[in-house]
Design an enzyme around this catalytic site. Structure first.
Site, PDB file in Angstrom:
ATOM      1  N   CYS A  71       0.865  -1.182   0.000  1.00  0.00           N
ATOM      2  CA  CYS A  71       0.000   0.000   0.000  1.00  0.00           C
ATOM      3  C   CYS A  71       0.898   1.228   0.000  1.00  0.00           C
ATOM      4  O   CYS A  71       1.646   1.455   0.959  1.00  0.00           O
ATOM      5  CB  CYS A  71      -0.913  -0.006   1.227  1.00  0.00           C
ATOM      6  SG  CYS A  71      -1.900   1.502   1.417  1.00  0.00           S
ATOM      7  N   HIS A 151      -3.070  -3.935 -10.820  1.00  0.00           N
ATOM      8  CA  HIS A 151      -3.795  -2.728 -11.198  1.00  0.00           C
ATOM      9  C   HIS A 151      -4.208  -2.816 -12.662  1.00  0.00           C
ATOM     10  O   HIS A 151      -3.471  -3.346 -13.498  1.00  0.00           O
ATOM     11  CB  HIS A 151      -2.933  -1.484 -10.996  1.00  0.00           C
ATOM     12  CG  HIS A 151      -2.584  -1.241  -9.568  1.00  0.00           C
ATOM     13  ND1 HIS A 151      -3.385  -0.500  -8.721  1.00  0.00           N
ATOM     14  CD2 HIS A 151      -1.529  -1.662  -8.823  1.00  0.00           C
ATOM     15  CE1 HIS A 151      -2.830  -0.479  -7.513  1.00  0.00           C
ATOM     16  NE2 HIS A 151      -1.708  -1.174  -7.548  1.00  0.00           N
ATOM     17  N   GLU A 200     -10.639   0.218  -5.182  1.00  0.00           N
ATOM     18  CA  GLU A 200      -9.670  -0.733  -4.642  1.00  0.00           C
ATOM     19  C   GLU A 200     -10.345  -2.058  -4.298  1.00  0.00           C
ATOM     20  O   GLU A 200     -11.444  -2.071  -3.723  1.00  0.00           O
ATOM     21  CB  GLU A 200      -9.003  -0.155  -3.385  1.00  0.00           C
ATOM     22  CG  GLU A 200      -8.112   1.038  -3.662  1.00  0.00           C
ATOM     23  CD  GLU A 200      -7.170   1.317  -2.503  1.00  0.00           C
ATOM     24  OE1 GLU A 200      -6.414   0.401  -2.122  1.00  0.00           O
ATOM     25  OE2 GLU A 200      -7.188   2.450  -1.969  1.00  0.00           O
ATOM     26  N   CYS A 209      -4.812   6.086  -3.664  1.00  0.00           N
ATOM     27  CA  CYS A 209      -4.132   4.787  -3.706  1.00  0.00           C
ATOM     28  C   CYS A 209      -2.742   5.027  -4.272  1.00  0.00           C
ATOM     29  O   CYS A 209      -2.593   5.390  -5.440  1.00  0.00           O
ATOM     30  CB  CYS A 209      -4.908   3.795  -4.576  1.00  0.00           C
ATOM     31  SG  CYS A 209      -4.089   2.198  -4.795  1.00  0.00           S
ATOM     32  N   GLY A 212      -1.718   2.554  -6.926  1.00  0.00           N
ATOM     33  CA  GLY A 212      -2.520   2.847  -8.104  1.00  0.00           C
ATOM     34  C   GLY A 212      -2.031   4.067  -8.851  1.00  0.00           C
ATOM     35  O   GLY A 212      -2.000   4.093 -10.086  1.00  0.00           O
TER      36      GLY A 212
END
Length: 270
Positions: A71, A151, A200, A209, A212
């Site tokens: 993350c 992703h 997400e 994110c 992301g």
């Protein structure tokens, strides 16, 4: 149990210092603390743990209890926590994640971390450039990028009009992604600036994110929509992403991290 609430441009998690605390069932705890009516309210739970191979270790759990290997906003907050609370005594250090060891660099003011740069590693292309896909009966194109977690990046003319609550699950659970995926919806502003909304896996739409944003910057450079350095504007704020494409191949993410509040949690009453 003591906890700290932190956020990175609106991507908020509950953090537990496992140098001092012990969590028996983090998946179940994540579901409980994430509830914004009966719990603390967050996008998930992050454990800050000792590590045998780095300065500390991060474990991240989504709001639905599923564990994710990485993350980006969360790791910046981990970096701020261990720096501000003197678990590390240096401005550059390493954090162990399930997606590998990540190197962090702190920009400090008055002894506190205010900006953190994370070496996100080398991106992995996981699709054609672009690849066609049909979601909920509508044809799209996406670029698949792994930053240790999956992703799929989609380009739209107007991301503000998207009803992600309605369409997001169809992207997340599409048969093309047997382990589900994070979905980024991108509007290109200029070769140096993109806007992004994100759905997400395990959490739904979040305000930001980091992985992301990193994946979207790489995808945008790959398909010639931007250069190798780009500002990514999300609902919660901005990140700067730089892809050292011609050098190491690594991608670097820079952004803020904020400690919101700390408290004590009676887990028996959740």
């Amino acid at each position: 149990m003591k906890f700290t609430k932190m956020q990175g441009i609106g991507n908020d998690y509950v953090y537990i210092n496992c140098f001092e605390e012990s969590v028996e069932d983090p998946a179940e705890l994540s579901k409980k603390v994430s509830d914004r009516h009966f719990g603390i309210g967050s996008d998930g739970l992050i454990l800050i743990c000792p590590s045998k191979v780095a300065d500390c270790r991060m474990r991240m759990f989504n709001a639905d209890g599923s564990e994710s290997p990485m993350c980006g906003n969360g790791i910046r907050c981990v970096g701020k926590y261990v720096f501000d609370h003197h678990l590390v005594e240096k401005t550059e250090f390493d954090v162990e994640t399930a997606a590998g060891i990540k190197h962090l660099k702190v920009t400090e003011e008055d002894g506190k971390a205010v900006l953190l740069t994370v070496d996100m590693g080398i991106p992995e292309l996981t699709s054609q450039v672009p690849e066609p896909i049909c979601v909920n009966g509508t044809d799209y194109e996406f670029i698949g990028i792994s930053m240790g977690n999956p992703h799929a990046v989609y380009y739209m003319d107007d991301i503000d009009s998207l009803d992600l609550e309605a369409i997001g699950p169809g992207f997340e659970h599409h048969k093309r992604f047997p382990e589900r995926t994070n979905s980024e919806f991108i509007q290109v502003v200029s070769p140096e600036h993109i806007r992004m909304r994100v759905w997400e896996r395990g959490s739904g739409e979040t305000w930001a994110c980091g992985t992301g944003a990193t994946a979207s910057a790489v995808a945008s450079a790959l398909c010639g929509r931007t250069g190798n350095t780009v500002k990514v504007s999300l609902k919660g704020g901005n990140l700067t992403i730089h892809w050292d494409r011609e050098g190491s191949g690594h991608v670097f993410m820079t952004g803020p991290a904020v400690e919101v509040f700390a408290g004590e949690l009676d887990i028996n009453n959740l």
